[in-house]
Enzyme design. Structure first.
Site: not given
Length: 708
Positions: A36, A125-126, A168-169, A198, A280, A374, A437, A495, A499
């Site tokens: 790139h 990963p953008l 931009d990504g 750009n 690009h 939990r 998340e 739920d 879920h």
């Protein structure tokens, strides 16, 4: 290394250095045959300006604690970073640039943390880098609060800036919205994000998919927004002085994060391919490279040419970095002398060394008492809070359900946003991610990347789907982040199927380097937390129940919960010698396995129950230990887990059976669901008998005669 830019100068040497960066970007991609180049070319002035004038860094000590952090969120433009590392004097050579994207090089296609000195995070990963930067800014504030909370603004050795570049990504990816909104809410005045506006992505003009007012969006979040447009006069003019002014103003505003929209033309000044999608993500080609070098006044016949005087000029930043480092060290030593206890704690936490005796704080749960894992996890966190100040975290708006709030600990929040339910301050401990998340996971990664503190983030296991890209990157970077995933099966009940996780446990176990831990009771939960915290080289996910589980009576025929640290252990062995069948179970289903064992034993079938809270830990044990727990000669086996069987088939073998859930759940109370879907002791007994028959065990499966 922020400096007075009131009399900003951009010398001929600086201009030549920027042109060299452009040429190196073109040459490296041509040599690699892919890459790139465009963004690296157009961002050359911005990156060079930052590294030379604003970024506080020491190329001779890339891990200096007092450094600023730089995050290249648009990791595809890796040359934007690699070339600055080379020019600044980091341990990178021209040959490394020639080896871009090649096997074993220090210059992989996207920057990789831990692989190349000066790379602060793995980006690809953008949007991930944007969230990482937010996490780093939060970590910097938390560390200041731990070690030097009373210092005036800008006068603590723990004050520094997080700089990030985004494309931009990055801006389009939803994670950037989540993270940016939270950054503004947190008033992260130590964060500066430059947006390379750009207007080009792989599909060429971004107008095909992007029409929002990005600056207005960031202003609406509450960021300090700046705009620098190098196209504003109709011609393209790289007004570096205007960008320097924006950098200085952004750094000076410590009340909120700053956003700089820089309008560039991608691939400038390539005569035929600038401002196109082609530049690009692909090489320019020999003709376009030659034409561009002619525009720059360079010899088209020369490749990877760096004039000695340009390199010497750029490398002077290393001298300035060492000077800044020395000045910081004086301030740090003054602080250390005045705060010996805090200094000792800083050294311990920075090295991720746990304090002596910290395990003594872990709770021990009374046998017979029913408690959801939990809730047991919440008690563990509350108990560890005084012993481990480095441990902090929270939840994606599910604190009460995830039990992730350490009792009595203040929230990490600007004072104006504290609530009656969650009082706190800017140096607090309990994190509130909101319903975000994906950003939560990537922010936790950024916190771990910044320094020694240990973050955790909680949500329901089903929503690990939203987190998966960041969880994968945590594993790739070997970060000690803990993901607290509760409501771990159809056991969450009413739920319903939206879920209720079914495929998630094995989908997460498929991520290399991630420890997935599903404890069977409260004491296994405590051992799980202890084991996770002892690991500093990997992330872990705790899969915890909503429903209450009986705390097992340990001792006698039920083994100690200490075995959980090995991932799998003999919980209850066969009576009368060698087992004829082995039942392997996790989490809430261990109780069902024990009930099935009691039935099988009463019928004369010697039965072993293995609790397997963490497959990954079990696989790390010696062959001898694994064979001791799961003797190869015992072919009759049953796995019991309220999810897809998938990986269990490798443990039960060709004669084995799996009691599992190969379809989605339903809305009802959990007891009804387990009964209706056949996850019961009776079904486990039937599966054991079927496996005994397939294994050819003598007399297995024979019914009683009528006597006729």
């Amino acid at each position: 290394m922020s400096r007075d830019n009131s009399t900003f100068e951009w010398s001929d040497q600086d201009r030549r250095a920027v042109d060299v960066i452009r040429a190196l970007a073109m040459d490296a991609v041509e040599e690699a045959g892919s890459g790139h180049p465009g963004t690296a070319m157009s961002l050359a002035p911005a990156a060079y300006l930052l590294f030379q004038r604003f970024l506080r860094h020491d190329p001779t000590d890339p891990d200096w604690a007092g450094r600023d952090r730089f995050v290249l969120s648009c990791g595809h433009s890796s040359l934007t970073l690699y070339i600055q590392l080379y020019l600044s004097g980091y341990p990178m050579t021209l040959d490394d640039l020639k080896s871009l994207r090649k096997w074993g090089s220090l210059t992989p296609g996207h920057p990789e943390y831990g692989h190349t000195a000066g790379v602060e995070t793995t980006t690809g990963p953008l949007g991930q880098g944007v969230a990482n930067a937010v996490g780093m800014a939060m970590a910097a504030r938390r560390e200041r609060g731990l070690f030097d909370p009373d210092a005036p603004e800008g006068e603590s050795p723990f004050d520094h800036t997080i700089w990030a570049f985004a494309s931009d990504g990055d801006i389009e990816e939803g994670i950037s919205h989540e993270a940016s909104a939270l950054a503004a809410h947190q008033r992260l005045g130590n964060l500066v994000l430059l947006y390379d506006d750009n207007h080009i992505s792989i599909e060429d003009d971004t107008a095909i998919a992007l029409s929002e007012d990005v600056r207005a969006r960031y202003a609406a979040y509450g960021w300090d927004v700046h705009h620098v447009d190098w196209t504003q006069d109709g011609d393209y003019a790289e007004n570096v002085a205007a960008l320097a002014k924006a950098f200085a103003a952004a750094k000076a505003d410590t009340s909120r994060p700053s956003f700089i929209a820089l309008r560039t033309i991608i691939g400038w000044p390539a005569p035929n391919k600038k401002n196109t999608g082609k530049i690009h993500g692909s090489a320019l080609g020999a003709d376009e490279v030659a034409a561009t070098k002619q525009v720059l006044g360079m010899d088209p016949a020369e490749s990877f040419h760096v004039p000695e005087d340009v390199l010497a000029h750029a490398r002077a930043v290393s001298d300035r970095g060492r000077a800044d480092h020395a000045e910081w060290t004086k301030a740090f030593e003054t602080w250390r002398s005045a705060n010996p206890e805090r200094a000792a704690e800083f050294e311990r936490i920075s090295s991720r060394t746990l304090p002596a005796g910290w395990e003594d704080a872990l709770p021990r749960f009374e046998a017979g008492k029913s408690i959801a894992t939990r809730a047991a996890s919440g008690e563990v966190l509350a108990s560890l809070a005084p012993a481990l100040p480095e441990l902090w975290g929270g939840s994606a708006d599910l604190a009460e359900s995830n039990n992730t709030t350490m009792k009595g600990e203040p929230s990490f929040i600007p004072e104006e946003f504290q609530t009656k339910e969650f009082p706190g301050h800017r140096y607090g401990r309990t994190l509130h991610f909101g319903v975000r998340e994906h950003a939560m996971a990537a922010i936790c990664n950024g916190i771990a990347l910044h320094g020694g503190t240990r973050p955790y983030g909680g949500t329901f296991l089903i929503f690990s789907d939203y987190m998966r890209p960041a969880v994968r990157l945590a594993a790739l970077m070997k970060l000690p982040v803990t993901f607290v995933w509760t409501h771990d099966s159809i056991g969450l009940g009413e739920d319903g199927p939206t879920h209720q996780p079914v495929e998630h446990l094995w989908a997460l176990r498929a991520i290399p380097g991630l420890d997935v831990v599903r404890p069977a009771d409260a004491n296994e939960t405590a051992v799980a937390w202890r084991t996770v915290l002892r690991h500093t080289d990997r992330p872990a996910g705790l899969a915890l129940t909503r429903q209450k589980l009986a705390t097992l009576e340990r001792g006698g025929e039920i083994a100690s919960a200490e075995g959980a640290a090995k991932g799998g252990y003999v919980l209850a062995d066969a009576e009368g010698g060698r087992p004829e069948v082995i039942i392997i179970a996790t989490g809430s289903e261990v109780e069902l396995a024990l009930q099935a064992r009691a039935t099988l034993q009463s019928e004369g079938t010697p039965t072993r129950v293995v609790s397997m809270p963490c497959v990954e830990w079990f696989e790390e044990q010696t062959d001898a230990y694994r064979q001791e727990v799961l003797p190869p000669g015992v072919r009759a086996r049953v796995s019991v887990e309220a999810g897809v069987a998938l990986g269990w088939r490798g443990y039960v073998g060709d004669a084995g059976e799996s009691v599992s859930l190969e379809h989605f759940g339903a809305s009802a109370d959990y007891k009804t669901l387990f009964l209706q879907f056949g996850i019961t002791p009776e079904r486990v007994v039937a599966a054991a008998k079927a496996s005994l028959i397939k294994a050819g065990v003598r007399n297995a499966g024979q019914g009683e005669t009528t006597g006729n």
